[in-house]
Enzyme design. Structure first.
Site, PDB file in Angstrom:
ATOM      1  N   ARG A  95       0.798  -1.235   0.000  1.00 41.23           N
ATOM      2  CA  ARG A  95       0.000   0.000   0.000  1.00 41.23           C
ATOM      3  C   ARG A  95       0.834   1.290   0.000  1.00 41.23           C
ATOM      4  O   ARG A  95       0.483   2.231  -0.716  1.00 41.23           O
ATOM      5  CB  ARG A  95      -1.004  -0.017   1.151  1.00 41.23           C
ATOM      6  CG  ARG A  95      -2.035  -1.147   1.003  1.00 41.23           C
ATOM      7  CD  ARG A  95      -3.106  -1.105   2.079  1.00 41.23           C
ATOM      8  NE  ARG A  95      -3.975   0.043   1.947  1.00 41.23           N
ATOM      9  CZ  ARG A  95      -3.936   1.106   2.724  1.00 41.23           C
ATOM     10  NH1 ARG A  95      -3.083   1.169   3.720  1.00 41.23           N
ATOM     11  NH2 ARG A  95      -4.755   2.109   2.513  1.00 41.23           N
ATOM     12  N   TYR A 154      -0.160   3.443  -3.187  1.00 42.52           N
ATOM     13  CA  TYR A 154      -0.850   4.730  -3.081  1.00 42.52           C
ATOM     14  C   TYR A 154      -0.454   5.550  -1.864  1.00 42.52           C
ATOM     15  O   TYR A 154      -1.304   6.098  -1.176  1.00 42.52           O
ATOM     16  CB  TYR A 154      -2.379   4.610  -3.188  1.00 42.52           C
ATOM     17  CG  TYR A 154      -3.028   3.315  -2.782  1.00 42.52           C
ATOM     18  CD1 TYR A 154      -3.606   2.491  -3.754  1.00 42.52           C
ATOM     19  CD2 TYR A 154      -3.093   2.924  -1.453  1.00 42.52           C
ATOM     20  CE1 TYR A 154      -4.217   1.308  -3.387  1.00 42.52           C
ATOM     21  CE2 TYR A 154      -3.716   1.739  -1.090  1.00 42.52           C
ATOM     22  CZ  TYR A 154      -4.278   0.935  -2.069  1.00 42.52           C
ATOM     23  OH  TYR A 154      -4.885  -0.235  -1.707  1.00 42.52           O
ATOM     24  N   CYS A 183      14.487  -3.969  -4.452  1.00 38.86           N
ATOM     25  CA  CYS A 183      15.361  -3.139  -5.270  1.00 38.86           C
ATOM     26  C   CYS A 183      14.569  -2.042  -5.963  1.00 38.86           C
ATOM     27  O   CYS A 183      14.459  -2.019  -7.198  1.00 38.86           O
ATOM     28  CB  CYS A 183      16.084  -4.009  -6.285  1.00 38.86           C
ATOM     29  SG  CYS A 183      17.140  -5.185  -5.472  1.00 38.86           S
ATOM     30  N   TYR A 196      -5.583  -5.800   3.301  1.00 40.42           N
ATOM     31  CA  TYR A 196      -4.807  -5.476   2.099  1.00 40.42           C
ATOM     32  C   TYR A 196      -3.301  -5.555   2.356  1.00 40.42           C
ATOM     33  O   TYR A 196      -2.517  -4.844   1.738  1.00 40.42           O
ATOM     34  CB  TYR A 196      -5.221  -4.102   1.536  1.00 40.42           C
ATOM     35  CG  TYR A 196      -6.714  -4.022   1.316  1.00 40.42           C
ATOM     36  CD1 TYR A 196      -7.316  -4.756   0.311  1.00 40.42           C
ATOM     37  CD2 TYR A 196      -7.530  -3.257   2.160  1.00 40.42           C
ATOM     38  CE1 TYR A 196      -8.687  -4.735   0.134  1.00 40.42           C
ATOM     39  CE2 TYR A 196      -8.915  -3.226   1.982  1.00 40.42           C
ATOM     40  CZ  TYR A 196      -9.476  -3.968   0.969  1.00 40.42           C
ATOM     41  OH  TYR A 196     -10.839  -3.951   0.801  1.00 40.42           O
TER      42      TYR A 196
END
Ligand code: PLP
Length: 435
Positions: free
Chosen positions: A331, A335, A362, A391
């Site tokens: 997450r 976003y 990376c 999530y």
């Protein structure tokens, strides 16, 4: 001592406690990264919705949106708490079937349900399909005829509320890949196909206006918009809805900046609003369905990591790297989601400086938390990131070929492994040789 803004405590060793278990001991026992859930919090989140409906004597279904976190153990808890279940794929439906979730309490969602998904849903006699587009109406009709079965169906609509009439910017906007548009007549066109269908039992409307919402107003406005359409359908076609599904999206606290409303307030305000419209339309009260995902699982879970490299750039920033990152919590990279964390083995120590928590992948974008106030951090410390229950595991991925972490449930101080940590063997298990 209680951790500010998060439902966890600190024991007299100064260690973070989850569900009565010492988080540091859990990290030693199961390794890190590790997702840990306090099962009582999950149960209480379910009860907050269901019991409020019961108290208000409203017939309701509360469906856990299983995309937030789906596993056999999680769905068994949902079954025990009398929840219904939303699934959006064959994989989620398969998991529900393996958890022996009552099929009549499963609802199928998705904006592009395949023939196989629909077939699986119909073969297993799930409770309801939420139809999203014209192609699905055709497929469902064809399959039901083939199986000679009937099926309850709701229609997903996008309320498409204009910002000029309301100051709110809605995510259930007209420009959406989901659902039928109310304003341009497509919903009504779909209604005509569904209503009085030989095999489809059309029950009513569904809308889901977005996620991590903190005001009840948006839900109330969406309800009003749905009723405008229902009024039209009642007057023109004599349609009386049996179900009104108002979706999920109830906000939770990730950081101290967020102050979520308690779930009973959403339920009370929604019920009051629906009752108002029902009276105006002079129709019987429909069943109210809700679909919380994050609100059930989110604040019940946290992730434990071990601190590794610490990089001090004088005058610029301190990077503290942990043994997970965007592979177990996508997450922040996806976003810019914000989180809070403590050092589980120093949970009562006051912060002395700000550090930034970096993942192992990376990618420079693999940062879990920027500028987090922490006590002095050392290699081997256990970092606990809060509110990762929704999530988190469900979006976990194999980037850089990291194995997915284990999941542990704790209830009344008893810990239980409910998802095994992946092995190296698991990672190559689908690879085939080319020699
Ligand atoms: C994602 C989703 C939910 C759950 O959203 P949360 O923010 O987790 O509560 C409910 N209904 C539908 C249709 C969804 O797509």
């Amino acid at each position: 001592m209680i951790i500010d803004n998060h439902p966890f405590e600190v024991n007299d060793k100064g260690h973070l406690v989850i569900g009565g278990a010492d988080a540091v001991e859990l990290a030693q026992k199961y390794g890190t990264p590790l997702y840990v859930y306090d099962v009582n919090i999950i149960r209480n989140n379910c009860k907050a919705f269901i019991e409020t409906f019961d108290k208000m004597e409203v017939t309701a279904k509360v469906a856990y949106a299983s995309k937030a976190f789906s596993s056999i153990a999680m769905l068994q808890i949902m079954k025990q708490e009398n929840m219904c279940l939303d699934v959006v794929s064959e994989g989620e439906l398969y998991t529900a079937l393996q958890a022996e979730f009552p099929t009549e309490k499963i609802h199928l969602h998705g904006n592009n349900k395949s023939l196989n998904e629909l077939r699986m849903a119909i073969e297993n006699d799930i409770g309801c399909i939420v139809v999203d587009n014209f192609r699905e109406i055709e497929l469902i009709g064809r399959l039901l005829k083939e199986y000679n079965k009937q099926m309850d169906v709701l229609m997903r609509v996008t309320p498409g509320i204009e910002s000029k009439t309301h100051q709110y910017i809605m995510t259930g906007n007209e420009d959406s890949k989901f659902g039928f548009n109310l304003n341009n007549g497509q919903a009504e066109e779909a209604f005509k196909l569904l209503w009085n269908h030989e095999f489809i039992k059309f029950k009513g409307l569904h809308c889901h206006i977005g996620s991590q919402i903190f005001e009840t107003d948006r839900f109330l406005i969406a309800t009003e918009v749905l009723f405008q359409e229902l009024k039209n359908w009642k007057n023109t076609y004599g349609f009386i809805p049996e179900v009104l599904n108002l979706g999920g999206g109830y906000g939770i606290r990730y950081t101290s900046e967020e102050s979520p409303i308690s779930y009973d307030i959403y339920v009370k305000e929604l019920v009051t609003e629906v009752k108002k419209h029902v009276q105006m339309l002079a129709i019987p009260m429909p069943e109210i369905w809700l679909e919380p995902g994050r609100a059930i699982a989110g604040n019940a879970g946290l992730t434990l990591y071990t601190v590794g490299a610490i990089k001090h750039i004088p005058g610029i920033r301190n990077y503290v790297s942990v043994d997970g990152g965007m592979t177990d919590n996508l997450r922040p990279a996806l976003y810019q989601a914000k989180y809070e964390a403590v050092i589980a083995n120093k949970a009562s120590a006051p912060p002395i400086s700000e550090v930034s928590i970096a993942g192992k992948c990376c990618e420079s974008g693999d940062m879990l938390i920027w500028d987090l106030p922490l006590p002095k951090v050392d290699h081997g410390d256990i970092l606990a990131v809060f509110s990762t229950g929704a999530y988190g595991y469900s979006m976990a991925n194999h980037y850089n070929r990291f194995a997915k972490p284990a999941v542990v449930f704790v209830e009344d101080s008893q810990d239980k492994l409910v998802v095994k940590r992946e092995s190296y063997q698991d990672i190559i298990s689908h690879d085939l040789s080319y020699e």
